[in-house]
Write a protein that holds these residues in place. Structure first.
Motif, mmCIF file in Angstrom:
data_model
loop_
_atom_site.group_PDB
_atom_site.id
_atom_site.type_symbol
_atom_site.label_atom_id
_atom_site.label_comp_id
_atom_site.label_asym_id
_atom_site.label_seq_id
_atom_site.Cartn_x
_atom_site.Cartn_y
_atom_site.Cartn_z
ATOM 1 N N HIS A 14 0.802 -1.331 -0.250
ATOM 2 C CA HIS A 14 0.062 -0.016 0.037
ATOM 3 C C HIS A 14 0.959 1.198 -0.044
ATOM 4 C CE1 HIS A 14 -0.513 0.822 4.768
ATOM 5 N NE2 HIS A 14 0.807 0.553 4.247
ATOM 6 N N CYS A 23 5.589 6.265 4.706
ATOM 7 C CA CYS A 23 4.403 5.175 4.377
ATOM 8 C C CYS A 23 3.763 5.964 2.979
ATOM 9 C CB CYS A 23 3.448 5.282 5.333
ATOM 10 S SG CYS A 23 4.023 3.809 6.565
ATOM 11 N N HIS A 27 5.088 0.413 -0.544
ATOM 12 C CA HIS A 27 5.809 -0.510 0.536
ATOM 13 C C HIS A 27 4.860 -1.668 0.931
ATOM 14 C CE1 HIS A 27 3.844 1.874 3.329
ATOM 15 N NE2 HIS A 27 3.912 0.871 4.254
ATOM 16 N N GLU A 123 0.040 -4.858 11.596
ATOM 17 C CA GLU A 123 0.765 -4.226 10.310
ATOM 18 C C GLU A 123 2.201 -4.771 10.414
ATOM 19 O OE1 GLU A 123 0.041 -0.304 8.027
ATOM 20 O OE2 GLU A 123 1.532 0.146 9.123
HETATM 21 ZN ZN LIG Z 1 2.569 0.542 5.561
#
Ligand SMILES: [Zn+2]
Length: 133
Positions: A14, A23, A27, A123
């Motif tokens: 994502h 982010c 990745h 995550e």
């Molecule tokens: Zn992530």
């Protein structure tokens, strides 16, 4: 109150748009999902739900829709690029955070008729997000 929890592992990629952190770059994660079902009563088998049924109803969906896919916001320019290359993409109406993915899996489990009370998406081994009743 009785509770059972099924753990499901999957991999996804994502990125987060309009986000000022690492982010924002594409990745991936090796995620672990916990699907918790709750019930005040047990069924005729003395179960909240059969783990095999949770696997069949939720893990099958996760494997088909999310595993080894890019999960992207619907208006991310990468969606068209990846689809033009024949790559699988799952789109959400908002940024594909662990919080949003937990809500998505919660809604899928509920649509399957399971008495879901909580979905937690790990995550990383130290970071999780939960969507719960
Ligand atoms: Zn992530």
């Amino acid at each position: 109150m009785h509770s059972v929890t099924k753990r499901i592992d999957f991999c996804y990629g994502h990125r987060l748009l309009e986000y000022d952190g690492i982010c924002r770059h594409p990745h991936g994660h090796n995620a672990t999902v916990e699907v918790e079902l709750r019930s005040e009563t047990l069924d005729g088998r003395n179960m909240v739900a059969d783990f095999t049924d949770i696997k069949r109803l939720v893990k099958t969906w996760v494997d088909r829709e999310l595993d080894h896919k890019m999960i992207l916001r619907h208006d991310d320019p990468l969606v068209a690029v990846l689809r033009s290359m024949g790559e699988p993409v799952y789109t959400l109406d908002s940024n594909p955070t662990a919080e949003r993915i937990a809500q998505l899996i919660f809604e899928v489990a509920r649509e399957q008729g399971l008495p879901v009370a909580r979905v937690t998406v790990w995550e990383t081994p130290t970071s999780s997000a939960t969507y719960a009743l």
